[in-house]
Design an enzyme around this catalytic site. Structure first.
Site, PDB file in Angstrom:
ATOM      1  N   ARG A  51      11.611  -6.595   4.787  1.00  0.00           N
ATOM      2  CA  ARG A  51      11.569  -5.157   5.114  1.00  0.00           C
ATOM      3  C   ARG A  51      12.249  -4.897   6.460  1.00  0.00           C
ATOM      4  O   ARG A  51      12.897  -3.867   6.656  1.00  0.00           O
ATOM      5  CB  ARG A  51      10.115  -4.681   5.140  1.00  0.00           C
ATOM      6  CG  ARG A  51       9.994  -3.173   5.330  1.00  0.00           C
ATOM      7  CD  ARG A  51       8.580  -2.701   5.122  1.00  0.00           C
ATOM      8  NE  ARG A  51       7.745  -2.968   6.270  1.00  0.00           N
ATOM      9  CZ  ARG A  51       6.429  -2.743   6.312  1.00  0.00           C
ATOM     10  NH1 ARG A  51       5.804  -2.290   5.246  1.00  0.00           N
ATOM     11  NH2 ARG A  51       5.737  -2.984   7.390  1.00  0.00           N
ATOM     12  N   ARG A  53      -0.103  -8.704  13.550  1.00  0.00           N
ATOM     13  CA  ARG A  53      -0.694  -7.754  12.600  1.00  0.00           C
ATOM     14  C   ARG A  53      -1.514  -8.484  11.538  1.00  0.00           C
ATOM     15  O   ARG A  53      -2.530  -7.965  11.079  1.00  0.00           O
ATOM     16  CB  ARG A  53       0.406  -6.911  11.952  1.00  0.00           C
ATOM     17  CG  ARG A  53       0.848  -5.763  12.876  1.00  0.00           C
ATOM     18  CD  ARG A  53       2.284  -5.385  12.687  1.00  0.00           C
ATOM     19  NE  ARG A  53       2.567  -4.739  11.446  1.00  0.00           N
ATOM     20  CZ  ARG A  53       3.755  -4.785  10.825  1.00  0.00           C
ATOM     21  NH1 ARG A  53       4.757  -5.469  11.359  1.00  0.00           N
ATOM     22  NH2 ARG A  53       3.936  -4.159   9.703  1.00  0.00           N
ATOM     23  N   ARG A 113      12.142  -1.431  11.031  1.00  0.00           N
ATOM     24  CA  ARG A 113      10.965  -0.965  11.759  1.00  0.00           C
ATOM     25  C   ARG A 113      10.760  -1.809  13.008  1.00  0.00           C
ATOM     26  O   ARG A 113      10.852  -3.037  12.944  1.00  0.00           O
ATOM     27  CB  ARG A 113       9.729  -1.097  10.851  1.00  0.00           C
ATOM     28  CG  ARG A 113       9.260   0.226  10.312  1.00  0.00           C
ATOM     29  CD  ARG A 113       8.149   0.037   9.330  1.00  0.00           C
ATOM     30  NE  ARG A 113       6.911  -0.452   9.945  1.00  0.00           N
ATOM     31  CZ  ARG A 113       5.737  -0.426   9.336  1.00  0.00           C
ATOM     32  NH1 ARG A 113       5.643   0.072   8.123  1.00  0.00           N
ATOM     33  NH2 ARG A 113       4.667  -0.889   9.932  1.00  0.00           N
ATOM     34  N   LYS A 115       0.834  -1.217   0.000  1.00  0.00           N
ATOM     35  CA  LYS A 115       0.000   0.000   0.000  1.00  0.00           C
ATOM     36  C   LYS A 115       0.865   1.263   0.000  1.00  0.00           C
ATOM     37  O   LYS A 115       0.618   2.182  -0.765  1.00  0.00           O
ATOM     38  CB  LYS A 115      -0.907   0.057   1.250  1.00  0.00           C
ATOM     39  CG  LYS A 115      -1.880  -1.074   1.387  1.00  0.00           C
ATOM     40  CD  LYS A 115      -2.817  -0.849   2.581  1.00  0.00           C
ATOM     41  CE  LYS A 115      -2.132  -0.785   3.940  1.00  0.00           C
ATOM     42  NZ  LYS A 115      -1.497  -2.051   4.357  1.00  0.00           N
ATOM     43  N   ARG A 156      -9.166   0.857   9.220  1.00  0.00           N
ATOM     44  CA  ARG A 156      -8.744  -0.523   9.511  1.00  0.00           C
ATOM     45  C   ARG A 156      -9.786  -1.275  10.320  1.00  0.00           C
ATOM     46  O   ARG A 156      -9.600  -2.464  10.600  1.00  0.00           O
ATOM     47  CB  ARG A 156      -7.443  -0.500  10.297  1.00  0.00           C
ATOM     48  CG  ARG A 156      -6.175  -0.626   9.467  1.00  0.00           C
ATOM     49  CD  ARG A 156      -5.018  -0.415  10.408  1.00  0.00           C
ATOM     50  NE  ARG A 156      -3.816  -1.127  10.112  1.00  0.00           N
ATOM     51  CZ  ARG A 156      -2.759  -0.576   9.504  1.00  0.00           C
ATOM     52  NH1 ARG A 156      -2.815   0.644   9.023  1.00  0.00           N
ATOM     53  NH2 ARG A 156      -1.659  -1.270   9.363  1.00  0.00           N
TER      54      ARG A 156
HETATM   55  P1  AMP Z   1       1.235   0.652   8.982  1.00  0.00           P
HETATM   56  O1  AMP Z   1       2.464   1.445   8.691  1.00  0.00           O
HETATM   57  O2  AMP Z   1       0.021   1.145   8.242  1.00  0.00           O
HETATM   58  O3  AMP Z   1       1.438  -0.829   8.834  1.00  0.00           O
HETATM   59  O4  AMP Z   1       0.885   0.905  10.523  1.00  0.00           O
HETATM   60  C1  AMP Z   1       1.788   0.564  11.551  1.00  0.00           C
HETATM   61  C2  AMP Z   1       1.055   0.474  12.877  1.00  0.00           C
HETATM   62  O5  AMP Z   1       0.450   1.737  13.192  1.00  0.00           O
HETATM   63  C3  AMP Z   1      -0.091  -0.526  12.926  1.00  0.00           C
HETATM   64  O6  AMP Z   1       0.336  -1.838  13.186  1.00  0.00           O
HETATM   65  C4  AMP Z   1      -0.933   0.042  14.069  1.00  0.00           C
HETATM   66  O7  AMP Z   1      -0.351  -0.217  15.322  1.00  0.00           O
HETATM   67  C5  AMP Z   1      -0.805   1.541  13.814  1.00  0.00           C
HETATM   68  N1  AMP Z   1      -1.861   2.016  12.886  1.00  0.00           N
HETATM   69  C6  AMP Z   1      -1.691   2.534  11.630  1.00  0.00           C
HETATM   70  N2  AMP Z   1      -2.868   2.851  11.074  1.00  0.00           N
HETATM   71  C7  AMP Z   1      -3.813   2.517  11.992  1.00  0.00           C
HETATM   72  C8  AMP Z   1      -5.233   2.576  12.005  1.00  0.00           C
HETATM   73  N3  AMP Z   1      -5.939   3.037  10.952  1.00  0.00           N
HETATM   74  N4  AMP Z   1      -5.870   2.139  13.129  1.00  0.00           N
HETATM   75  C9  AMP Z   1      -5.197   1.687  14.193  1.00  0.00           C
HETATM   76  N5  AMP Z   1      -3.869   1.578  14.233  1.00  0.00           N
HETATM   77  C10 AMP Z   1      -3.163   1.991  13.147  1.00  0.00           C
END
Ligand code: AMP
Length: 186
Positions: A127, A144, A133, A13, A88
């Site tokens: 990654r 996740r 990360r 994404k 989400r």
């Molecule tokens: P991402 O980079 O989108 O994979 O997000 C990394 C982490 O940020 C996720 O595993 C969640 O802990 C938090 N996070 C990001 N977007 C959301 C969301 N829309 N709702 C809740 N937690 C989020």
């Protein structure tokens, strides 16, 4: 043009949102990036979010909904935006509908990037080596993916019902996937 990118962690994404942002001059809004910046800066938001993120759990809905509400109201979103990693959960999707209505906006396309689970794990582990990360470790990755199956996947049906869903095969080269996305959003 306002777009949502749906897809599991590791589906691509972020990579695709950055490409579409440049090509179509619409802003990428990544809740993950906003939260990571807050963690790095040590703000109250970051301190609250860090524990959830490291475990691979979702940050509470109220927190991310507040972030998106403020972000979407900013001027640079008037030309269009890509939501990358939001919504989400069903509650986030319902809140988004309200926020959009308040701003006289709507979503044009929900692009669902589909990648099989075993490929996702491989990509996220790779990654981890490159980006380091803190949530790209095996325990967090597994969590996740479970969270995605339980909380985020139901959104596919939610957006199918309103006719906005566009399914994309997320296996292939970055260019191939960009091409497939352009087919459905043009
Ligand atoms: P991402 O980079 O989108 O994979 O997000 C990394 C982490 O940020 C996720 O595993 C969640 O802990 C938090 N996070 C990001 N977007 C959301 C969301 N829309 N709702 C809740 N937690 C989020």
């Amino acid at each position: 043009m306002n777009i949502i990118f749906l897809g599991a962690p590791g589906a691509g994404k972020g990579t695709q949102a950055q490409i579409v942002e440049k090509k179509y001059k619409i802003v990428q809004i990544s809740t993950g990036d906003i939260l990571r910046s807050a963690v790095k800066a040590g703000t109250p938001l970051g301190l609250e979010a860090k524990g959830f993120m490291d475990k691979g759990a979702l940050v509470p809905d109220a927190v991310v909904i507040g972030l998106i509400k403020d972000r979407i109201a900013m001027d640079d979103c008037r030309n269009g935006f890509i939501l990358d990693g939001f919504p989400r959960t069903t509650d986030q999707a319902l809140a988004l509908d309200k926020i959009l209505a308040q701003n006289s906006m709507s979503i044009d396309h929900v692009v669902n990037i589909d990648v099989p689970q075993n490929e996702l794990v491989q990509r996220l582990l790779k990654r981890a080596e490159i980006e380091g990360r803190s949530d790209d470790n095996l325990d967090s990755i597994k969590n996740r993916l479970v969270v995605f199956e339980e909380k985020t996947k139901p959104l596919i049906d939610y957006y199918k019902k309103n006719g906005k869903l566009r399914n994309i095969n997320g296996l292939g080269s970055v260019d191939e996937i960009t091409g497939a996305i352009e087919q459905v959003i043009k």
